[in-house]
Scaffold this motif. Structure first.
Motif: not given
Length: 122
Positions: A62-75
């Motif tokens: 949805a955001t055009g980010m990588t899974d890794t970047a999303v996971s880090q931001a969600l943490r």
């Protein structure tokens, strides 16, 4: 407040002091706002708001980010109490943590007519 300080309107000062309340709460929200100030993290919060619940992989799409970047931001968002997560089988889904965050998103991303149909809380 300093005892010998000259005040123009003591009642307004008293109201302002009462409104501030616990300084620790101000510090906590200042930290939350600092986290939300990042455009990628704010995009994640807006996306979570509209999806109501969503997985890391779907947020990345949805955001055009990588899974890794999303996971880090969600943490980071979880650490500051902005989102919560729950496991649904093998998938972890994220949602906004509380009504205050929900209201903040309404202020950041006002709903237009089309978006109102996508937002069941509208």
């Amino acid at each position: 407040m300093e005892p010998d300080r000259r005040l123009i309107d003591p009642e307004r000062v008293a109201a302002a002091v009462a409104g501030l309340g616990d300084r620790a709460v101000i510090e906590e929200w200042a930290g939350r706002f600092a986290v939300v100030a990042d455009p990628s993290r704010l995009a994640l919060l807006v996306s979570i708001h509209y999806a109501r619940e969503i997985s890391v992989t779907d947020l990345a799409a949805a955001t055009g980010m990588t899974d890794t970047a999303v996971s880090q931001a969600l943490r980071l968002l979880r650490a500051h109490g902005l989102v919560t997560a729950h496991r649904d089988g093998r998938v972890v889904r994220y949602r906004l943590a509380d009504a205050t965050v929900h209201e903040l998103i309404h202020r950041v991303r006002p709903h237009d007519t089309g978006a109102a149909e996508a937002d069941p809380d509208r």
